[in-house]
Design a protein around this motif. Structure first.
Motif, short mmCIF file in Angstrom:
data_model
loop_
_atom_site.label_atom_id
_atom_site.label_comp_id
_atom_site.label_asym_id
_atom_site.label_seq_id
_atom_site.Cartn_x
_atom_site.Cartn_y
_atom_site.Cartn_z
N HIS A 21 70.00 91.15 102.27
CA HIS A 21 71.23 92.08 102.37
C HIS A 21 72.18 91.35 103.29
O HIS A 21 71.64 90.62 104.13
CB HIS A 21 70.66 93.22 102.91
N THR A 39 78.50 100.26 103.37
CA THR A 39 78.46 99.47 102.37
C THR A 39 77.80 98.21 102.84
O THR A 39 77.97 97.67 103.97
CB THR A 39 79.88 99.11 101.65
N SER A 68 75.97 94.15 100.71
CA SER A 68 75.58 93.54 99.65
C SER A 68 74.16 93.08 99.49
O SER A 68 73.53 93.12 100.61
CB SER A 68 76.33 92.39 99.28
N ARG A 110 68.56 93.93 92.56
CA ARG A 110 68.65 94.33 91.13
C ARG A 110 67.69 93.16 90.73
O ARG A 110 66.89 93.42 89.57
CB ARG A 110 69.76 94.11 90.60
N ASP A 162 74.70 92.26 94.49
CA ASP A 162 75.56 93.10 94.30
C ASP A 162 76.02 94.01 95.44
O ASP A 162 75.55 94.06 96.58
CB ASP A 162 74.70 94.14 93.27
N TYR A 208 76.69 97.42 97.33
CA TYR A 208 76.46 98.85 97.42
C TYR A 208 77.12 99.63 98.25
O TYR A 208 77.60 99.26 99.32
CB TYR A 208 74.86 99.02 97.88
N ARG A 227 74.25 103.49 96.01
CA ARG A 227 74.70 103.24 94.49
C ARG A 227 75.25 101.73 94.41
O ARG A 227 75.80 101.37 95.36
CB ARG A 227 75.38 104.18 93.87
N ARG A 228 75.06 101.17 93.48
CA ARG A 228 75.83 99.82 93.18
C ARG A 228 77.04 100.18 92.36
O ARG A 228 77.62 100.81 91.92
CB ARG A 228 75.06 98.97 92.03
N THR A 232 79.15 97.04 92.14
CA THR A 232 79.15 95.83 91.14
C THR A 232 77.70 95.70 90.58
O THR A 232 76.69 95.83 91.17
CB THR A 232 79.76 94.77 91.97
N GLN A 233 77.43 95.27 89.38
CA GLN A 233 76.47 94.80 88.88
C GLN A 233 76.80 93.74 87.99
O GLN A 233 76.73 93.73 86.63
CB GLN A 233 75.60 96.01 88.35
#
Length: 674
Positions: free
Chosen positions: A167, A180, A182, A186, A192, A194, A205-206, A208-209
């Motif tokens: 992270h 937030t 990243s 995944r 991504d 979060y 929750r994401r 970007t994916q």
């Protein structure tokens, strides 16, 4: 540079998630420790079982005593300031690792609030509630950072992320509602973004994916939008604005119209435009304002900093939206200016001490104060504030240098010397005071490769110059950041072969100076600087006597194949794709491992066992290859470190032995007998 914009660069002279280590049965008192290395003769260091050494002799007590005070130097880096500007959150060390401390007034006590074995270097207050702090921390230097929340009322920290993914890019919205970061959760390769409510931060929750490396930069003032970057390489970054509620994403940078880097970005106070620092439209990273309803701009916007032909490195907007604090890197030194957002007039701030500025920030409720970190070649980093009404700078911390007098330290001189292709290499030269005759030289290469050596405080450089009487030369060879994107791109891909000429130019410069002894040259570097160190002894074997390689690359193809998967494509953009035969051919030709038979210099290699960037195999293959003709190669492996050494005991031993190595190899030649 905003940490959201690029992968974290570990301080060194800057994929597939590694699984958590399996539980092991406790080892009996008599059971020998399992060797973490294939290097013959390696053994655990007495008293420091996490350090394994081969051929490294004991440090003499007299040498250790000479260096002890230098090793006790510490620094204080600002990580955040309370909303009202009345409390600072800093990173400093009073024991073995950097930990979080708070300071409640200028020159007040540093009150430690975290007490862990692993270092903490990034943290932020929760806006509206400074009793809550979010921070990132890894284990053993592996860079699989986790997000933690500290409750200062209880003194307890709780883990908010999965404990195994990597992270970064930690941010909290200015209204205190959103968190937030990243992460690679995944698939272990792609990063991504979060987002989670601070009221229930585990419910992330994401946003970007997608494939690649994505990072969060800043929330809008109302918390409804988030600036997000897609990072492919330092010169290839796209910027987006994302709706926090829906995840709808809009580009702010032109798509399919060439590449450009993005250093950082900030929302305007009304949320209708964004201030962007990019080199897309210029050789340097300049400041632009982009209207959201006209993004991406069809034509290049007007630069707000075109009068300064150097990179903008940092940016902060005042809470009232009327001022932008803008930091520039001018030939390696920092300059701060204030931009009036209404008149767009840029006014230099002349009241700050000359040196380096990091992390300029306005308190969230103060438009008359700026907080920042300051440092120079003779003083470590410290936290300061600037009163924007009086322009008075106030020091909040004064970091010690082991009781030594900073006036005795060497001050660097900025020099330039020619190389091939019309390149002028900028460098900082430290000369020992009161030296007579020619002095030996240690050249320090920075990492990156897109790094930049700055005139910052270095116990290594100061001990070498002040105690050992050696000159220290710190070049910014082609490929370095800070001198325009054209200079930075001069070593990309197969062009890296041309950059080796800058090693020769550096050695030529040493030979041209009457006070420097070209027959006694040592080289030192970490990460990519380690590659340059090994390249120096492999491709200029008769001109270098000694080399210390720290977590360095010995073979470009094997490095790219074995670095963590989340980094591999990012590094291919810089070094070239080793899967392409013609690229690999060049990489192999310029890899030191392929020219070990030419190496004549004494060699010392230092490595962290948990390094996700340059794996341990890069160190051990060069050690074993060189030992086939020179068995006295020194080797040190730290089992609780990664890409560099962050724990004090490990860092002390690494520096002590490196400087002892240089003293032994570069000491004055024997005088001829009468």
């Amino acid at each position: 540079m905003n940490p959201a914009m690029i992968p974290l660069v570990v301080s060194l002279m800057t994929g597939q998630v590694a699984p958590a280590a399996p539980a092991q049965a406790p080892r009996s008192e008599t059971q020998a420790p399992q060797k973490p290395s294939q290097v013959p003769g390696i053994a655990a260091l007495p008293g420091q079982p996490n350090l394994w050494v081969s051929n490294v002799p004991a440090v003499p007590d007299a040498f250790r005593r000479r260096m002890e005070q230098y090793l006790e130097a510490r620094s204080a880096g600002l990580t955040d300031i309370r909303d009202d500007g009345k409390e600072m959150l800093i990173v400093t060390r009073f024991a073995d690792t950097n930990q979080l401390h708070v300071v409640e007034m200028p020159m007040g006590a540093r009150t430690q609030i975290t007490f862990t074995k692993e270092p903490i270097n990034q943290a932020q207050f929760q806006p509206g509630n400074a009793r809550v702090i979010y921070y990132l921390q890894d284990t053993g230097g592996g860079e699989f950072f986790q997000v933690f929340r500290l409750n200062r009322d209880t003194g307890r920290s709780e883990l908010l992320t999965d404990g195994k993914s990597r992270h970064q890019s930690l941010q909290v919205s200015s209204d205190g509602r959103w968190l937030t970061y990243s992460g690679t959760g995944r698939n272990g390769k792609d990063t991504d973004v979060y987002v989670a409510p601070t009221s229930d931060p585990r419910q992330a929750r994401r946003l970007t994916q997608e494939e690649g490396s994505w990072g969060a930069i800043e929330f809008s003032a109302d918390g409804s939008k988030l600036l997000v970057s897609q990072y492919r390489a330092i010169d290839d970054v796209d910027l987006y604005v994302v709706d926090v509620a829906t995840g709808e994403r809009r580009p702010l940078t032109p798509q399919g119209q060439g590449k450009g880097g993005v250093t950082t970005a900030r929302f305007a106070r009304d949320g209708k435009s964004v201030y962007v620092v990019t080199d897309r439209y210029s050789d340097f990273a300049e400041l632009y304002q982009v209207d959201l309803d006209k993004a991406p701009p069809a034509t290049p916007p007007e630069s707000l900093t075109k009068s300064v032909r150097w990179n903008v490195t940092d940016l902060s907007l005042s809470p009232d939206g009327r001022r932008l604090a803008v930091s520039f890197n001018e030939d390696g030194y920092s300059k701060v200016s204030l931009l009036d957002t209404r008149t767009r007039k840029l006014s230099p701030v002349d009241s700050l001490p000359q040196g380096l500025v990091f992390g300029v920030e306005f308190p969230r409720q103060r438009s008359d104060m700026l907080a920042l970190t300051l440092a120079d070649a003779k003083s470590p980093m410290d936290a300061w504030t600037l009163d924007l009404k009086t322009r008075k700078a106030t020091r909040w911390t004064r970091s010690e240098v082991g009781g030594l007098n900073p006036d005795s330290f060497a001050a660097p001189t900025l020099v330039r010397y020619p190389s091939t292709d019309g390149v002028q290499v900028p460098a900082f030269l430290y000369l020992p005071k009161n030296a007579t005759g020619k002095v030996p030289v240690v050249v320090i290469f920075h990492g990156g490769p897109e790094g930049q050596s700055l005139p910052s405080f270095s116990t290594f450089a100061q001990f070498a110059a002040t105690e050992l009487g050696m000159a220290v030369l710190v070049p910014n060879v082609r490929g370095s950041d800070g001198y325009g994107k054209a200079y930075r791109a001069m070593d990309d891909g197969v062009k890296r072969e041309q950059s080796l000429a800058d090693i020769g130019a550096t050695l030529d410069f040493i030979a041209s100076r009457k006070e420097l002894d070209a027959s006694r040259v040592g080289v030192y570097g970490g990460s990519y600087g380690g590659y340059m160190t090994l390249a120096s002894v492999a491709f200029f074997p008769e001109r270098v006597k000694a080399a210390v390689d720290v977590v360095g690359i010995s073979s470009l193809p094997s490095f790219l194949e074995n670095t963590q998967a989340y980094r591999r494509d990012l590094r291919r953009a810089e070094y070239g794709d080793e899967r392409i035969p013609e690229v690999r051919k060049v990489q192999e030709r310029i890899s030191p491992l392929g020219s070990v038979d030419k190496i004549r210099a004494a060699l010392y290699v230092q490595q962290g066992a948990n390094d996700p960037r340059v794996p341990q195999s890069e160190a051990e293959q060069i050690v074993q290859a060189v030992r086939k003709r020179s068995p006295d190669v020194w080797y040190m492996l730290a089992t609780d470190e990664g890409h560099g050494f962050q724990k004090k005991a490990n860092r002390d031993f690494a520096q002590l032995t490196a400087l002892m190595f240089f003293e032994r190899q570069l000491s004055s030649p024997a005088q001829p007998k009468p």
